[in-house]
Design an enzyme around this catalytic site. Structure first.
Site, PDB file in Angstrom:
ATOM      1  N   HIS A  86       0.946  -1.099  -0.015  1.00 61.51           N
ATOM      2  CA  HIS A  86      -0.075  -0.254  -0.038  1.00 61.51           C
ATOM      3  C   HIS A  86       1.035   1.220   0.113  1.00 61.51           C
ATOM      4  O   HIS A  86       2.107   1.378   0.739  1.00 61.51           O
ATOM      5  CB  HIS A  86      -0.874   0.034   1.318  1.00 61.51           C
ATOM      6  CG  HIS A  86      -2.146  -0.875   1.108  1.00 61.51           C
ATOM      7  ND1 HIS A  86      -2.921  -1.348   2.195  1.00 61.51           N
ATOM      8  CD2 HIS A  86      -2.681  -1.519   0.024  1.00 61.51           C
ATOM      9  CE1 HIS A  86      -3.870  -2.233   1.580  1.00 61.51           C
ATOM     10  NE2 HIS A  86      -3.560  -2.284   0.386  1.00 61.51           N
ATOM     11  N   ASP A 119       1.066   4.057   1.372  1.00 63.62           N
ATOM     12  CA  ASP A 119       1.412   4.635   2.664  1.00 63.62           C
ATOM     13  C   ASP A 119       2.583   4.044   3.196  1.00 63.62           C
ATOM     14  O   ASP A 119       2.969   4.357   4.521  1.00 63.62           O
ATOM     15  CB  ASP A 119       0.336   4.930   3.464  1.00 63.62           C
ATOM     16  CG  ASP A 119      -0.359   3.522   4.069  1.00 63.62           C
ATOM     17  OD1 ASP A 119      -0.578   2.637   3.148  1.00 63.62           O
ATOM     18  OD2 ASP A 119      -0.723   3.469   5.389  1.00 63.62           O
ATOM     19  N   HIS A 166      -4.709  -8.320   6.366  1.00 56.85           N
ATOM     20  CA  HIS A 166      -4.927  -6.899   5.916  1.00 56.85           C
ATOM     21  C   HIS A 166      -5.292  -7.100   4.416  1.00 56.85           C
ATOM     22  O   HIS A 166      -6.120  -6.603   3.957  1.00 56.85           O
ATOM     23  CB  HIS A 166      -3.673  -6.162   6.267  1.00 56.85           C
ATOM     24  CG  HIS A 166      -3.724  -4.661   6.029  1.00 56.85           C
ATOM     25  ND1 HIS A 166      -4.698  -3.862   6.370  1.00 56.85           N
ATOM     26  CD2 HIS A 166      -2.855  -4.195   5.088  1.00 56.85           C
ATOM     27  CE1 HIS A 166      -4.558  -2.624   5.671  1.00 56.85           C
ATOM     28  NE2 HIS A 166      -3.479  -2.911   5.029  1.00 56.85           N
TER      29      HIS A 166
END
Ligand SMILES: [Zn+2]
Ligand SMILES: [Zn+2]
Length: 256
Positions: free
Chosen positions: A62, A64, A139
């Site tokens: 991801h 971030d 996740h």
């Protein structure tokens, strides 16, 4: 062993918290865990020399957690007057290979002064006198958590993760557990933990100190995160702040 919180935030822009990144420092080596947007700036603000980073461990792809990685490779290759000799180790899920080969190498030339050593899906790695173990997290399809074990200290990073048995096992007996604590109790989102869940994880894994991080912007004060967490965990709980330094020595973890 010393942990510097470079970014305690998330994908949501925040003036207070940069996106996810941590620096684990030893006498001779420096490891970066995740490299979200703003990491290079945070490294500069922390006073750490980016040229001395030996390895980067990515928990998942991801943005971030990974989008400053091209910037790090660029900085190490193109800083005027600096010629890096030692390799840069990159560890992460299989998608990191795609990110390096198809994205980074499309933006930049392969560094010619130093080697990039890319290893994906490492279950167990021995590097710089450390045993490093990864475990799958709940996740994203390939997200992982990491356990770093020196001869006398253990630090575990959950990355982005929901509570799971694998995570409890990976965190077992850690001196310091850095946990995804995205949202306060009552605002739970799947794939992330709340303070109560972080507390349950720390309790079941019997860790010494719990650092709550990956914090989305909220009006809920840190003291409330700690209160919710402490209903399930009697050890030390700290809410991460950017540029916080934790020294892990003896049985003490000191903050500066
Ligand atoms: Zn994240
Ligand atoms: Zn994520």
């Amino acid at each position: 062993m010393k942990l510097t919180v470079l970014g305690s935030g998330t994908c949501v822009p925040s003036a207070k918290r940069s996106a996810s990144s941590y620096l684990l420092s030893f006498t001779n080596n420096r490891l970066l865990i995740d490299c979200g947007p703003g990491t290079l700036r945070q490294i500069a603000l922390s006073g750490v020399d980016y040229r001395k980073i030996d390895a980067v461990f990515i928990t998942h792809l991801h943005p971030d957690h990974v989008s400053d990685l091209p910037g790090l490779v660029h900085a190490l290759s193109a800083t005027p007057g600096f010629k890096r000799k030692k390799p840069l180790y990159l560890f992460g899920p299989e998608k990191l290979r795609w990110f390096y080969e198809d994205v980074i190498l499309n933006l930049l030339r392969e560094p010619d002064e130093f080697k990039i050593v890319l290893k994906t899906c490492p279950k167990k790695v021995h590097l710089f006198d450390l045993d490093i173990v990864s475990a799958k997290t709940l996740h994203s399809p390939d997200s992982v958590a990491y356990r770093f074990e020196s001869k006398d200290k253990v630090v575990v990073f959950t990355g982005d993760a929901d509570l799971s048995e694998e995570l409890i096992e990976l965190a077992s007996g850690a001196d310091l557990l850095v946990a995804d604590c995205s949202f306060p109790d009552g605002l739970k989102k799947q794939g992330h933990m709340t303070p109560s869940e972080c507390g349950k994880l720390a309790n079941k894994a019997n860790v010494s100190t719990l650092l709550l991080s990956h914090l989305y912007p909220t009006d809920v004060p840190s003291s409330e995160f700690i209160r919710q967490c402490k209903q399930h965990f009697s050890g030390k709980v700290i809410v991460a702040e950017d540029l916080m330094v934790l020294k892990i020595q003896g049985i003490l973890i000191t903050i500066s």
